[in-house]
Structure formats: structure tokens, C-alpha cells
Design an enzyme around this catalytic site. Structure first.
Site, PDB file in Angstrom:
ATOM      1  N   ALA A  63       0.840  -1.201   0.000  1.00  0.00           N
ATOM      2  CA  ALA A  63       0.000   0.000   0.000  1.00  0.00           C
ATOM      3  C   ALA A  63       0.871   1.245   0.000  1.00  0.00           C
ATOM      4  O   ALA A  63       2.054   1.188   0.355  1.00  0.00           O
ATOM      5  CB  ALA A  63      -0.913  -0.006   1.231  1.00  0.00           C
ATOM      6  N   ASP A  64       0.272   2.357  -0.376  1.00  0.00           N
ATOM      7  CA  ASP A  64       0.970   3.635  -0.289  1.00  0.00           C
ATOM      8  C   ASP A  64      -0.057   4.740  -0.098  1.00  0.00           C
ATOM      9  O   ASP A  64      -1.252   4.547  -0.381  1.00  0.00           O
ATOM     10  CB  ASP A  64       1.812   3.903  -1.539  1.00  0.00           C
ATOM     11  CG  ASP A  64       2.807   5.027  -1.303  1.00  0.00           C
ATOM     12  OD1 ASP A  64       3.817   4.772  -0.607  1.00  0.00           O
ATOM     13  OD2 ASP A  64       2.564   6.152  -1.762  1.00  0.00           O
ATOM     14  N   GLN A  65       0.423   5.867   0.382  1.00  0.00           N
ATOM     15  CA  GLN A  65      -0.482   6.985   0.655  1.00  0.00           C
ATOM     16  C   GLN A  65       0.230   8.313   0.481  1.00  0.00           C
ATOM     17  O   GLN A  65       1.421   8.443   0.774  1.00  0.00           O
ATOM     18  CB  GLN A  65      -1.013   6.879   2.089  1.00  0.00           C
ATOM     19  CG  GLN A  65      -2.061   7.935   2.449  1.00  0.00           C
ATOM     20  CD  GLN A  65      -2.451   7.881   3.908  1.00  0.00           C
ATOM     21  OE1 GLN A  65      -1.602   8.018   4.793  1.00  0.00           O
ATOM     22  NE2 GLN A  65      -3.717   7.642   4.175  1.00  0.00           N
ATOM     23  N   SER A  96      -3.538   3.795  -1.732  1.00  0.00           N
ATOM     24  CA  SER A  96      -3.710   2.635  -2.612  1.00  0.00           C
ATOM     25  C   SER A  96      -3.555   1.346  -1.826  1.00  0.00           C
ATOM     26  O   SER A  96      -2.905   1.309  -0.774  1.00  0.00           O
ATOM     27  CB  SER A  96      -2.656   2.655  -3.726  1.00  0.00           C
ATOM     28  OG  SER A  96      -1.355   2.508  -3.164  1.00  0.00           O
TER      29      SER A  96
END
Length: 239
Positions: free
Chosen positions: A116-118, A153
Site C-alpha cells: 500500500a501507499d499513501q 492505494s
């Protein structure tokens, strides 16, 4: 109808005795949820570990160790998805090198890797993790009596088949006035340097200053539960 009411009133244990097929289906579902699935969380984020554990999953931890600044996209949605893919690529390489991949390919279990990433959007500008106290101060002071959006994501990769399922989620956070002493305490503590935009809504110092959240707290913290659950479910249903 009297019989129907009687059955409705019975406990689950009685239903298991009355209907063997119900017992079989329940046992199969329980087995599928527990033994046939292995999860790997490809993240060093304490918040993501907490959220995935809250969802009831057991998992192993691996970190990607990539230079996120090397990947640039104009749109925040494209950036966070691209970074989640890059993290998955790096972790899969690590697994090939340490023997984990062979073990997974040889096993009967389904192994899913979650990455995930943000990023945070404030005044139309993408904010990633602050790198200096000055940058962190500017970020946090900017949220005072203002608002920011988080774009996060989630990517679920079937390690054995290579199939990937992705998605992204958006939330907004509105703040009351953030006092300067709170800003300085957060910087001195240091956790703000490990989160996108230095945005810590769950922190004891900042949570009372949150006026409203449009979306979900888990999305703001970096792992939207509903999206993650859906991607896991979709991955398990692939042929």
C-alpha cells in the site's frame, strides 16, 4: 410457520445437528478462511499492521526498502498505485532471493502479498513524508483550521500466480486550530516523519483537534479496510 419459528429460535449448535450440510458448509468456510490462506503485509507501517490485525488476519511482515522519490506521477492516484506496485516488485525479488518464493510455489496454500501507499493533498499539492523538521512544521501548521485529503492505494498480489488486484481510496480530514506547542511536540517525538504529509489523526495530541473526517479513519491511517477486504476476496475467487 410454527416449525419455522422453532428453528429460528434454536441456537447455531442445534442447527449444526439438524442440518449436516450447514455444518459442512460452515466448517469449509472456516477452514478456507484460516488454513488455506497466508498473508504477507509488505509494509513497515505500524498503523497498517494495526488495521490488518483489527480485520482479524494473521500475517507475516516484509518491508520493501525502495526509494519512493524515484517514482513520479502527476496524478496522486497514479502515484500511490505505482508505488504499491514498486513495493510488491521489491518484496517479490527479496522472496526469490531468500527461498520464500520456492516454499510458497511448492505449497498448497494461497499466499497473498498486500502492499500500500499513501499521499496527502493540501492546497492541491501532493505531500509525502516530511524529511526535515522545517518541512514537518510547515505541513502540520498548514492543516490548522484547514483540511487535507488522503489518497491511499492497496495492491493485493497472488504470489504463486502473479495476479494483481489494485484500488485506491480517498478521505478528507478537517482540523480545528492546531496550537504551536502541539506542532513542536509532534516534531520532537518524531513519528510525523514516518507518515505521509506528517498527518497523524490518531495521535493523542491531534485526535482531539480533528473536527470531522469525510471517509473512514482506517483510510486516513493508510489501509482502507473495505477496499482491502474486497481485494482479498476477489483474489481468492480467481480461477
Amino acid at each position: 410457520s410454527h416449525t419455522l419459528l422453532m428453528i429460528k429460535a434454536r441456537k447455531t449448535e442445534d442447527l449444526l445437528l439438524l442440518f449436516p450440510s450447514y455444518r459442512r458448509e460452515r466448517e469449509e468456510n472456516t477452514m478456507a478462511a484460516s488454513s488455506a490462506l497466508r498473508l504477507i503485509l509488505g509494509s513497515s507501517s505500524a498503523s497498517r499492521r494495526q488495521i490488518l490485525a483489527e480485520m482479524g488476519y494473521q500475517f507475516k511482515l516484509l518491508s520493501a526498502d525502495i526509494d519512493e522519490k524515484e517514482i513520479r506521477k502527476e496524478k496522486p492516484e497514479e502515484l500511490v498505485v505505482a508505488l504499491a506496485h514498486a513495493k510488491a516488485d521489491a518484496i517479490l525479488d527479496k522472496m526469490r532471493n531468500n527461498g520464500m518464493m520456492k516454499e510458497i510455489v511448492d505449497s498448497q496454500e494461497t499466499t497473498l502479498l498486500i502492499t500500500a501507499d499513501q499521499v496527502v493533498i493540501h492546497d492541491g499539492v501532493i505531500r509525502e513524508k516530511p524529511t526535515t523538521p522545517e518541512e514537518a512544521r510547515k505541513f502540520i501548521q498548514g492543516y490548522s483550521q484547514s483540511h487535507a485529503a488522503t489518497i491511499g492505494s492497496v495492491l493485493v498480489t497472488n504470489v504463486k500466480t502473479g495476479t494483481r488486484r489494485e484500488g485506491w481510496d480517498k478521505s478528507e480530514v478537517y482540523f480545528h486550530k492546531i496550537p504551536n506547542e502541539v506542532v513542536e511536540s509532534l516534531i520532537e517525538e518524531g513519528n510525523v516523519f514516518y507518515v505521509a504529509g506528517g498527518l497523524l489523526v490518531e495521535h493523542p495530541l491531534t485526535s482531539p483537534l480533528v473536527e470531522a473526517i469525510v471517509g473512514t479513519i482506517d483510510s486516513v491511517m493508510g489501509l482502507p479496510k473495505a477496499l482491502t477486504e474486497q481485494l482479498i476476496k476477489d483474489s481468492l475467487q480467481e480461477p
